[in-house]
Design a protein around this motif. Structure first.
Motif, PDB file in Angstrom:
ATOM      1  N   ILE A 189       0.868  -1.256  -0.189  1.00  0.00           N
ATOM      2  CA  ILE A 189       0.142   0.126   0.112  1.00  0.00           C
ATOM      3  C   ILE A 189       0.941   1.305   0.039  1.00  0.00           C
ATOM      4  O   ILE A 189       0.516   2.165  -0.785  1.00  0.00           O
ATOM      5  N   ALA A 190       1.877   1.283   0.879  1.00  0.00           N
ATOM      6  CA  ALA A 190       2.865   2.406   0.832  1.00  0.00           C
ATOM      7  C   ALA A 190       3.394   2.617  -0.637  1.00  0.00           C
ATOM      8  O   ALA A 190       3.576   3.958  -0.829  1.00  0.00           O
ATOM      9  N   ALA A 191       3.930   1.706  -0.998  1.00  0.00           N
ATOM     10  CA  ALA A 191       4.620   1.855  -2.359  1.00  0.00           C
ATOM     11  C   ALA A 191       3.731   2.285  -3.505  1.00  0.00           C
ATOM     12  O   ALA A 191       4.096   2.989  -4.410  1.00  0.00           O
ATOM     13  N   ILE A 238       3.302  10.311  -7.233  1.00  0.00           N
ATOM     14  CA  ILE A 238       4.532  10.673  -8.266  1.00  0.00           C
ATOM     15  C   ILE A 238       3.714  11.024  -9.760  1.00  0.00           C
ATOM     16  O   ILE A 238       3.760  11.779 -10.220  1.00  0.00           O
ATOM     17  N   VAL A 239       2.978   9.894  -9.834  1.00  0.00           N
ATOM     18  CA  VAL A 239       2.241   9.712 -11.341  1.00  0.00           C
ATOM     19  C   VAL A 239       1.288  11.080 -11.353  1.00  0.00           C
ATOM     20  O   VAL A 239       1.109  11.762 -12.346  1.00  0.00           O
ATOM     21  N   GLY A 240       0.493  11.298 -10.363  1.00  0.00           N
ATOM     22  CA  GLY A 240      -0.473  12.250 -10.202  1.00  0.00           C
ATOM     23  C   GLY A 240       0.045  13.587 -10.305  1.00  0.00           C
ATOM     24  O   GLY A 240      -0.194  14.528 -11.293  1.00  0.00           O
ATOM     25  N   VAL A 250      -0.222  16.303 -14.016  1.00  0.00           N
ATOM     26  CA  VAL A 250      -0.777  17.561 -13.752  1.00  0.00           C
ATOM     27  C   VAL A 250      -0.134  18.705 -14.991  1.00  0.00           C
ATOM     28  O   VAL A 250      -0.605  19.260 -15.634  1.00  0.00           O
ATOM     29  N   SER A 251       1.191  18.352 -15.220  1.00  0.00           N
ATOM     30  CA  SER A 251       1.950  19.199 -16.080  1.00  0.00           C
ATOM     31  C   SER A 251       1.892  18.613 -17.474  1.00  0.00           C
ATOM     32  O   SER A 251       2.331  19.108 -18.441  1.00  0.00           O
ATOM     33  N   ILE A 297      -2.501   6.995 -19.257  1.00  0.00           N
ATOM     34  CA  ILE A 297      -2.023   7.178 -17.654  1.00  0.00           C
ATOM     35  C   ILE A 297      -3.005   7.170 -16.685  1.00  0.00           C
ATOM     36  O   ILE A 297      -2.830   6.750 -15.538  1.00  0.00           O
ATOM     37  N   TYR A 298      -3.858   8.254 -16.954  1.00  0.00           N
ATOM     38  CA  TYR A 298      -4.928   8.579 -16.082  1.00  0.00           C
ATOM     39  C   TYR A 298      -5.804   7.421 -15.868  1.00  0.00           C
ATOM     40  O   TYR A 298      -6.128   7.108 -14.705  1.00  0.00           O
ATOM     41  N   GLY A 299      -6.099   6.325 -16.708  1.00  0.00           N
ATOM     42  CA  GLY A 299      -6.898   5.159 -16.607  1.00  0.00           C
ATOM     43  C   GLY A 299      -6.138   4.265 -15.633  1.00  0.00           C
ATOM     44  O   GLY A 299      -6.448   3.739 -14.826  1.00  0.00           O
TER      45      GLY A 299
END
Length: 67
Positions: free
Chosen positions: A19-21, A28-30, A34-35, A45-47
């Motif tokens: 869960i932590a990983a 990081i991906v989120g 955004v950019s 990637i969103y999926g």
């Protein structure tokens, strides 16, 4: 307090660290998404991001049931 040390079993540790990983990866991906410009790769990637988020919820629920 007791002098006894409470050790968690292997499955509890696997639940915790997976869960932590996954949450760290989601963060990081989120932030990277955004950019990004709106393009097909971003939507793929969103999926994956949503699917991994649901996986975290399922593992978290499994952890609660296990406990």
């Amino acid at each position: 307090m007791s002098d006894e040390v409470q050790n968690y079993n292997t499955l509890s540790r696997v639940f915790h660290w997976s869960i932590a990983a996954l949450i760290l990866g989601l963060l990081i991906v989120g932030f990277l998404m955004v950019s990004m410009n709106p393009e097909p790769l971003k939507f793929k990637i969103y999926g994956c991001h949503k699917a991994v988020g649901i996986t975290v919820i399922i593992i978290g629920l499994a952890r609660l049931v296990w406990r």
